[in-house]
Design a protein around this motif. Structure first.
Motif, mmCIF file in Angstrom:
data_model
loop_
_atom_site.group_PDB
_atom_site.id
_atom_site.type_symbol
_atom_site.label_atom_id
_atom_site.label_comp_id
_atom_site.label_asym_id
_atom_site.label_seq_id
_atom_site.Cartn_x
_atom_site.Cartn_y
_atom_site.Cartn_z
ATOM 1 N N SER A 60 0.827 -1.217 0.000
ATOM 2 C CA SER A 60 0.000 0.000 0.000
ATOM 3 C C SER A 60 0.857 1.262 0.000
ATOM 4 O O SER A 60 0.432 2.305 -0.488
ATOM 5 C CB SER A 60 -0.946 0.021 1.208
ATOM 6 N N GLN A 61 2.064 1.164 0.525
ATOM 7 C CA GLN A 61 2.944 2.319 0.618
ATOM 8 C C GLN A 61 3.898 2.444 -0.569
ATOM 9 O O GLN A 61 4.614 3.430 -0.683
ATOM 10 C CB GLN A 61 3.743 2.256 1.928
ATOM 11 N N ALA A 62 3.896 1.455 -1.440
ATOM 12 C CA ALA A 62 4.798 1.453 -2.599
ATOM 13 C C ALA A 62 4.197 2.261 -3.746
ATOM 14 O O ALA A 62 2.970 2.364 -3.863
ATOM 15 C CB ALA A 62 5.043 0.014 -3.052
ATOM 16 N N PRO A 63 5.043 2.833 -4.595
ATOM 17 C CA PRO A 63 4.526 3.538 -5.771
ATOM 18 C C PRO A 63 3.647 2.601 -6.608
ATOM 19 O O PRO A 63 4.003 1.454 -6.855
ATOM 20 C CB PRO A 63 5.794 3.934 -6.540
ATOM 21 N N ARG A 64 2.499 3.100 -6.978
ATOM 22 C CA ARG A 64 1.515 2.348 -7.767
ATOM 23 C C ARG A 64 1.113 1.041 -7.097
ATOM 24 O O ARG A 64 0.673 0.113 -7.738
ATOM 25 C CB ARG A 64 2.027 2.126 -9.190
ATOM 26 N N ARG A 65 1.309 0.962 -5.760
ATOM 27 C CA ARG A 65 0.941 -0.203 -4.940
ATOM 28 C C ARG A 65 1.538 -1.497 -5.477
ATOM 29 O O ARG A 65 0.922 -2.553 -5.433
ATOM 30 C CB ARG A 65 -0.580 -0.319 -4.798
ATOM 31 N N ASP A 114 -7.441 -3.296 -5.548
ATOM 32 C CA ASP A 114 -8.372 -2.391 -4.862
ATOM 33 C C ASP A 114 -9.046 -3.111 -3.697
ATOM 34 O O ASP A 114 -9.214 -2.535 -2.621
ATOM 35 C CB ASP A 114 -9.426 -1.859 -5.834
ATOM 36 N N GLU A 115 -9.418 -4.372 -3.906
ATOM 37 C CA GLU A 115 -10.037 -5.149 -2.835
ATOM 38 C C GLU A 115 -9.072 -5.326 -1.665
ATOM 39 O O GLU A 115 -9.457 -5.209 -0.495
ATOM 40 C CB GLU A 115 -10.486 -6.512 -3.362
ATOM 41 N N GLY A 116 -7.798 -5.606 -1.970
ATOM 42 C CA GLY A 116 -6.793 -5.745 -0.921
ATOM 43 C C GLY A 116 -6.592 -4.454 -0.149
ATOM 44 O O GLY A 116 -6.430 -4.464 1.072
ATOM 45 N N PHE A 117 -6.631 -3.330 -0.861
ATOM 46 C CA PHE A 117 -6.492 -2.028 -0.206
ATOM 47 C C PHE A 117 -7.673 -1.769 0.726
ATOM 48 O O PHE A 117 -7.497 -1.270 1.834
ATOM 49 C CB PHE A 117 -6.373 -0.919 -1.252
ATOM 50 N N GLU A 118 -8.873 -2.143 0.302
ATOM 51 C CA GLU A 118 -10.061 -1.975 1.148
ATOM 52 C C GLU A 118 -9.975 -2.846 2.400
ATOM 53 O O GLU A 118 -10.340 -2.398 3.497
ATOM 54 C CB GLU A 118 -11.327 -2.302 0.348
ATOM 55 N N VAL A 119 -9.495 -4.084 2.232
ATOM 56 C CA VAL A 119 -9.311 -4.979 3.385
ATOM 57 C C VAL A 119 -8.328 -4.353 4.368
ATOM 58 O O VAL A 119 -8.561 -4.344 5.580
ATOM 59 C CB VAL A 119 -8.829 -6.373 2.921
ATOM 60 N N LEU A 120 -7.247 -3.820 3.850
ATOM 61 C CA LEU A 120 -6.242 -3.176 4.687
ATOM 62 C C LEU A 120 -6.821 -1.966 5.409
ATOM 63 O O LEU A 120 -6.588 -1.787 6.609
ATOM 64 C CB LEU A 120 -5.037 -2.770 3.830
ATOM 65 N N GLU A 121 -7.577 -1.159 4.709
ATOM 66 C CA GLU A 121 -8.201 0.013 5.342
ATOM 67 C C GLU A 121 -9.135 -0.389 6.478
ATOM 68 O O GLU A 121 -9.204 0.296 7.498
ATOM 69 C CB GLU A 121 -8.980 0.831 4.303
#
Length: 171
Positions: A60-65, A114-121
């Protein structure tokens, strides 16, 4: 140079003092309990172990994830084999996908979906609260500062800077 400083097998081991033994055992006990606490919280609240959460955070913190798999293994301090297994599980969940690295035909990138980012959030607030309750709420500001300095000294001493170091995540 004397035998003891050369690490000769005939030299007497530098046994821990009673005080050092207490500190060592307390450290092992606390770190084991802490990792278990974080793993249980993340399994309960997000259905993933702590190491998977750490991988999602890095992505999530990497450029372009996206990150190269080798870099991800190095930063996560896990073997490439363990990383490959973890990424396969995260792919199965739809949280990460792999893609070929355009600059290196042999390399692959892990990409946070995007789904992984939502899970992380969704997982992050509970995780940070678990960390805060287990660590920072129990320490004074001075103890937090000291612990940070101590951990930095230990990490620097355990991670050689030369590229030939025999570390599992570099194999």
């Amino acid at each position: 140079m004397n035998r003891a400083s050369m690490g000769d097998s005939e030299s007497e081991p530098r046994w821990l003092t009673e005080a050092e033994q207490r500190v060592w055992r307390s450290y092992l006990h606390a770190t084991t309990l802490f990792e278990d606490h974080l793993d249980r919280q993340l399994q309960r609240d997000a259905g993933m172990p702590h190491v998977y959460y750490g991988l999602l955070v890095q992505l999530s913190q990497a450029p372009r994830r996206r990150r190269r798999m080798t870099e991800l293994a190095i930063d996560a301090k896990i073997t490439r084999s363990r990383l490959s297994h973890a990424i396969a599980r995260l792919e199965k969940n739809g949280w990460v996908r792999r893609e070929d690295c355009p600059s290196d035909r042999r390399g692959q990138n892990a990409v946070l979906t995007d789904e992984g980012f939502e899970v992380l959030e969704r997982a992050a607030p509970g995780h940070v609260e678990a960390v805060r309750q287990a660590m920072f709420d129990r320490l004074t500001p001075e103890q937090v500062r000291q612990l940070g300095e101590i951990m930095q000294v230990m990490a620097e001493g355990l991670q050689p800077q030369d590229t030939g170091a025999d570390l599992p995540w570099l194999r």
